[in-house]
Design a protein around this motif. Structure first.
Motif, PDB file in Angstrom:
ATOM      1  N   ARG A 104      27.062  20.830 -10.867  1.00 31.93           N
ATOM      2  CA  ARG A 104      27.170  19.648 -11.720  1.00 31.93           C
ATOM      3  C   ARG A 104      26.276  19.801 -12.938  1.00 31.93           C
ATOM      4  NH1 ARG A 104      31.903  17.504 -10.167  1.00 31.93           N
ATOM      5  NH2 ARG A 104      31.980  17.127  -7.908  1.00 31.93           N
ATOM      6  N   THR A 105      26.851  20.304 -14.035  1.00 35.46           N
ATOM      7  CA  THR A 105      26.043  20.664 -15.201  1.00 35.46           C
ATOM      8  C   THR A 105      25.537  19.452 -15.971  1.00 35.46           C
ATOM      9  OG1 THR A 105      27.969  20.873 -16.672  1.00 35.46           O
ATOM     10  CG2 THR A 105      27.301  22.834 -15.431  1.00 35.46           C
ATOM     11  N   ALA A 106      26.134  18.274 -15.777  1.00 34.65           N
ATOM     12  CA  ALA A 106      25.653  17.088 -16.489  1.00 34.65           C
ATOM     13  C   ALA A 106      24.244  16.707 -16.046  1.00 34.65           C
ATOM     14  CB  ALA A 106      26.609  15.915 -16.270  1.00 34.65           C
ATOM     15  N   LEU A 107      23.809  17.192 -14.875  1.00 37.70           N
ATOM     16  CA  LEU A 107      22.483  16.867 -14.358  1.00 37.70           C
ATOM     17  C   LEU A 107      21.402  17.794 -14.882  1.00 37.70           C
ATOM     18  CD1 LEU A 107      24.442  15.298 -12.463  1.00 37.70           C
ATOM     19  CD2 LEU A 107      22.774  15.660 -10.636  1.00 37.70           C
ATOM     20  N   GLY A 108      21.753  18.724 -15.753  1.00 37.03           N
ATOM     21  CA  GLY A 108      20.762  19.551 -16.424  1.00 37.03           C
ATOM     22  C   GLY A 108      20.367  20.775 -15.628  1.00 37.03           C
ATOM     23  N   ARG A 109      19.803  21.743 -16.355  1.00 37.24           N
ATOM     24  CA  ARG A 109      19.382  23.024 -15.770  1.00 37.24           C
ATOM     25  C   ARG A 109      17.869  23.164 -15.897  1.00 37.24           C
ATOM     26  NH1 ARG A 109      18.703  27.670 -18.808  1.00 37.24           N
ATOM     27  NH2 ARG A 109      18.614  29.669 -17.700  1.00 37.24           N
ATOM     28  N   ALA A 141      36.237  15.045  -5.606  1.00 39.31           N
ATOM     29  CA  ALA A 141      36.836  14.351  -6.752  1.00 39.31           C
ATOM     30  C   ALA A 141      36.032  13.097  -7.086  1.00 39.31           C
ATOM     31  CB  ALA A 141      38.284  13.987  -6.457  1.00 39.31           C
ATOM     32  N   VAL A 142      35.475  12.441  -6.067  1.00 36.69           N
ATOM     33  CA  VAL A 142      34.581  11.312  -6.338  1.00 36.69           C
ATOM     34  C   VAL A 142      33.340  11.817  -7.074  1.00 36.69           C
ATOM     35  CG1 VAL A 142      33.261   9.429  -5.318  1.00 36.69           C
ATOM     36  CG2 VAL A 142      35.435  10.096  -4.306  1.00 36.69           C
ATOM     37  N   GLY A 143      32.854  12.981  -6.667  1.00 41.22           N
ATOM     38  CA  GLY A 143      31.738  13.587  -7.388  1.00 41.22           C
ATOM     39  C   GLY A 143      32.063  13.848  -8.841  1.00 41.22           C
ATOM     40  N   ASP A 144      33.296  14.272  -9.113  1.00 36.32           N
ATOM     41  CA  ASP A 144      33.717  14.455 -10.513  1.00 36.32           C
ATOM     42  C   ASP A 144      33.553  13.153 -11.294  1.00 36.32           C
ATOM     43  OD1 ASP A 144      34.476  17.023  -9.803  1.00 36.32           O
ATOM     44  OD2 ASP A 144      36.622  16.578  -9.737  1.00 36.32           O
ATOM     45  N   LYS A 145      33.897  12.049 -10.653  1.00 35.33           N
ATOM     46  CA  LYS A 145      33.857  10.746 -11.323  1.00 35.33           C
ATOM     47  C   LYS A 145      32.435  10.334 -11.685  1.00 35.33           C
ATOM     48  CE  LYS A 145      34.985   5.852 -10.412  1.00 35.33           C
ATOM     49  NZ  LYS A 145      35.678   4.918  -9.480  1.00 35.33           N
ATOM     50  N   TYR A 146      31.498  10.529 -10.764  1.00 30.09           N
ATOM     51  CA  TYR A 146      30.151   9.997 -10.971  1.00 30.09           C
ATOM     52  C   TYR A 146      29.137  11.021 -11.477  1.00 30.09           C
ATOM     53  CZ  TYR A 146      31.798   5.855  -8.511  1.00 30.09           C
ATOM     54  OH  TYR A 146      32.487   4.733  -8.145  1.00 30.09           O
ATOM     55  N   LEU A 147      29.402  12.309 -11.287  1.00 25.79           N
ATOM     56  CA  LEU A 147      28.388  13.314 -11.603  1.00 25.79           C
ATOM     57  C   LEU A 147      28.717  14.192 -12.804  1.00 25.79           C
ATOM     58  CD1 LEU A 147      27.451  14.478  -7.984  1.00 25.79           C
ATOM     59  CD2 LEU A 147      26.374  12.696  -9.388  1.00 25.79           C
ATOM     60  N   ASP A 148      29.914  14.071 -13.350  1.00 28.65           N
ATOM     61  CA  ASP A 148      30.278  14.909 -14.495  1.00 28.65           C
ATOM     62  C   ASP A 148      30.154  14.196 -15.836  1.00 28.65           C
ATOM     63  OD1 ASP A 148      30.745  17.063 -12.906  1.00 28.65           O
ATOM     64  OD2 ASP A 148      32.925  16.875 -12.878  1.00 28.65           O
TER      65      ASP A 148
END
Length: 819
Positions: free
Chosen positions: A441-446, A497-504
């Motif tokens: 999940r790249t939206a959460l940063g590296r 797919a739920v993860g796509d909704k909230y974590l992307d």
């Protein structure tokens, strides 16, 4: 024999060379605003939690094995979490067909209700509460009143010890559940533990770290309330490499490495998913070795990239020329979970695994742009071999070559120059679907993700994930989803797919702690992040896109002026108040000298460490925050310091700021976890578990786990402390300290075996079984001379190589663990 040196560093590094101002240099900071805010916060917290939060509870020395069992008709007094049993024989002597009816007090779920016995767990209460039961037996009616007092730490504190076993309080039992090398399939041979074992893709990995229990029902479907069958998901951070091979590793410092050794080491990293069962429902757990759910996720497992960085040039490699796919996960430390039933595993000290030649002209530096070099330096990607020299392996193969991050080809599609960009992420795994591919999940940063713990799931509010970056002078982050939480998503079958909704999609923030006890969340958003200033001879870094900011989150946090912290590690969310706790393991004089302290990182002192001394903050502390308006999407917060680690035997009051004593002193807090709200230990005043990863206190005791009943932000006071450096110079520092530690709110529960770290903790939903990780016992020994024999020593055998493992802890009387 000396410990084998591989170049691996467990977060004990400092790659932040930013010349950021300390809080003491910030102008116009006043305490008056903090005091005004805290007055109203104390009032609201007392109204929300009840006055019992502020009341001290006496330590009655209660033995948890003596959970009350009384004859029907007799009265009894107990505390939250105890198992209460009413037997059918009445005080009038009547026996036979019996009916139990609760006629007063809050209704309690019953564990048993038969013609001979009724039992239940004493409920969570904020004040003394009476439960009344009517018992009809043989024509005689009796009444029993059960008086329940609020939760207490009723166990006797475990003394500090250097023994080679897991020590728990009287009235508790610790049983080894899993250990390094245990087979996950029926066809995998039993572990010989002599260095000859292979196929770690089908065995429990090494250095077990954070863990989480996911329930299963009898049919094998997800069941968040199951207490007898579930999946245990555990991270595997690193290796005690000296024990994995018959006589230790070959050429581990520089190579060439034998392929058989290298693949074993690679596969021993990652994540394990195993089915565990309590077949007789008596809290006697075992691994199901033929379960279809069992699997390993290793650094070689295919993964997908999701979110804003997917498909960008940052992720292009010879393996994935379009930047959408990667391989595996490594150095998995702390974790998190989702409200839809997935696991969040976190890549921490991944940078040192990669090889680069960066010493001068003609090396990898010459093939890099100035921007690339700035990013590589900021993340500490500078090893000339990699931790285990895997890229030197012979015969060569692509899964070994990927650890060579030198720019050797004509472009990024011809080599692995960008492979370091594929690590440092939060990885989502569906434990219930063995065929699913993990998603990064790249939206959460590296960065050096220590964990990714969620806030609370409140319908209509956006979700938050709280994350520490585990290295000295690094930062505290949170991610806020773009989508508000919908309760129906909790039970969807398409969990990733739920993860796509909230974590992307959402916003990544970094924390700035102000001197007045307030703070801001600074958005890491392209267009709002200025250039990262030049540092010494290193040029300024100009961000080119949102993907650039997420890949180089540390540089963006530098540019925003976030507060460098004393090694940010685990986060945990109080399920009642929503307050977030962050462990800060330690720092030294190089990372934070006397003049570099600030209100959120306020201590600098000289401590005795074995036969030497250490200056800085070697014992660490724990910060907690309360979001503005109790909204986890807020951009402001309040903070204080919940606890300071210290050695109570020799630390002066200016160091032992939390008033620790021999029953609760600790150093280097690391693992942190609040009890599940599904049971009484996570309700009203939730139980907090605190684990240590200490090197400064280990002449006193092995690493430990403590139980706590914390209050809330602002339950203490402002304080000015006097810091001292090694030369005797003193300096004043103002800060905010929570209420003092007492026997009622903090107590040592467990001490581990020799040279281990205590890391990873979770429970069954009912709180009556606790799972605890024991990492790298005997880490300083060798194959010829192990310095620990655990877990064999737990059964009284003082021989054999040590192995990381998981213990199951239960309360002999059947009550909730820790209360």
């Amino acid at each position: 024999m000396d410990r084998i040196v591989t170049g691996y560093s467990d977060g004990d590094i400092d790659t932040n060379r930013s010349a950021l101002p300390t809080l003491n240099q910030l102008a116009d900071e006043r305490f008056s605003r903090r005091q005004t805010i805290m007055g109203s916060m104390k009032a609201s917290a007392m109204a929300f939690l009840g006055t019992s939060v502020l009341a001290a509870c006496g330590d009655d020395g209660h033995d948890p094995a003596n959970d009350p069992a009384v004859n029907a008709g007799a009265d009894v007094t107990t505390t939250t979490g105890n198992l209460v049993t009413l037997n059918a024989t009445s005080t009038g002597g009547a026996t036979g067909g019996t009916t139990f009816i609760q006629i007063g007090g809050p209704a309690v779920p019953l564990l048993t209700n038969t013609p001979t016995q009724l039992s239940f767990i004493a409920p969570a209460v904020s004040a003394t509460t009476q439960l009344t039961f009517q018992i009809l037996s043989g024509g005689v009616s009796d009444t029993t009143v059960v008086t329940v007092n609020p939760a207490q730490l009723s166990f006797g504190a475990v003394a500090k010890t250097l023994s080679d076993v897991v020590t728990v309080p009287a009235g508790y039992t610790a049983m080894v559940l899993t250990a390094l090398g245990d087979p996950l399939t029926a066809s995998t041979p039993a572990y010989k533990n002599d260095g000859t074992d292979t196929d770690f893709a089908n065995r429990i990995g090494d250095h077990g770290d954070a863990l989480y229990y996911y329930g299963l029902n009898a049919a094998g479907a997800r069941d968040d309330g199951s207490n007898v069958r579930g999946l245990l998901v555990q991270n595997h951070e690193n290796l005690s490499v000296q024990y994995l091979h018959p006589s230790g590793p070959t050429n581990v410092a520089a190579g060439p490495r034998p392929a058989a050794e290298a693949i074993k080491e690679i596969e021993a990293h990652g994540v394990s998913i195993i089915e565990v069962r309590d077949a007789a429902a008596n809290r006697n757990w075992a691994v199901v070795t033929n379960s279809s759910f069992n699997r390993r996720i290793t650094p070689n497992t295919p993964v997908d990239f999701k979110g804003p960085v997917r498909g960008t040039s940052f992720l292009v490699t010879r393996h994935s020329t379009n930047g959408t796919q990667g391989r595996g996960t490594i150095n998995n430390c702390a974790n998190g979970h989702s409200f839809w039933g997935t696991n969040l595993t976190c890549e921490e000290n991944w940078a040192g695994y990669f090889r680069r030649d960066n010493s001068g002209a003609g090396t990898d530096n010459a093939a890099r742009t100035a921007r690339e070099l700035t990013a590589l330096r900021r993340y500490g990607i500078n090893s000339t071999t990699g931790n285990y020299a895997w890229s030197s392996t012979t015969p060569t193969a692509d899964h070994f070559a990927r650890w060579d991050a030198r720019a050797t080809g004509a472009s990024a599609t011809a080599d692995y120059r960008n492979e370091p960009n594929t690590m440092g992420w939060v990885v989502e795994i569906d434990p219930y679907d063995p065929s699913s591919r993990p998603r990064k999940r790249t939206a959460l940063g590296r960065f050096g993700h220590e964990g990714a713990w969620p806030g609370r799931a409140i319908p209509g509010q956006r979700l938050a994930i709280y994350m520490g970056d585990d290295a000295r002078r690094e930062y505290f982050y949170k991610f806020v989803s773009a989508a508000p939480w919908e309760a129906a998503d909790a039970t969807r079958a398409d969990r990733l797919a739920v993860g796509d909704k909230y974590l992307d999609e959402g916003t990544l923030y970094v924390a700035k702690f102000n001197a007045d006890g307030t703070g801001q969340w600074l958005p890491l958003v392209y267009g709002q992040v200025p250039d990262r200033p030049a540092v010494g001879s290193e040029p300024a870094y100009v961000f080119a896109s949102q993907a650039d900011i997420l890949v180089n989150a540390r540089l963006a946090a530098d540019a925003l002026g976030a507060t460098p912290m004393d090694r940010p590690e685990w986060t945990a969310t109080n399920p009642v108040t929503g307050e977030v706790y962050l462990t800060l393991t330690n720092n030294n004089a190089g990372g934070r000298p006397l003049a570099g302290t600030d209100a959120a990182n306020p201590r600098h002192y000289v401590s005795q460490v074995g036969s030497g001394t250490s200056a800085g903050n070697p014992n660490g502390h724990i910060v907690r925050i309360r979001e503005g308006g109790d909204n986890q999407a807020a951009t402001t917060f309040l903070w204080d310091i919940y606890l300071f680690g210290a050695d109570s035997a020799d630390a002066p009051a200016q160091v032992n700021l939390s008033g620790l004593n021999a029953d609760n002193d600790f150093a280097s807090p690391d693992g942190l976890w609040f009890a599940r709200s599904q049971n009484v230990s996570g309700q009203v005043r939730p139980l907090l578990w605190l684990q240590t990863d200490d090197g400064s206190f280990t002449d006193r005791t092995n690493n430990q786990m403590l139980a706590a009943l914390p209050g809330f932000v602002g339950d203490g006071a402002a304080r000015t402390i006097t810091n001292t450096d090694a030369g005797g110079t003193t300096r004043q520092q103002a800060t905010f300290i929570g209420q003092a530690a007492t026997a009622a709110n903090l107590k040592r529960f467990l001490v581990g075996p020799k040279e281990c770290e205590i890391t990873g903790v979770d429970s069954t939903p009912d709180g009556r079984t606790l799972f605890v990780g024991i990492q790298h016992p005997g880490e300083d020994g060798s194959a010829a001379a192990p310095s620990s024999n655990w877990p064999q020593s737990q059964a009284g055998t003082a021989s054999g190589r040590p192995r990381s493992g998981v213990v199951v802890i239960t309360r002999d009387g059947g009550g909730v663990v820790g209360l």
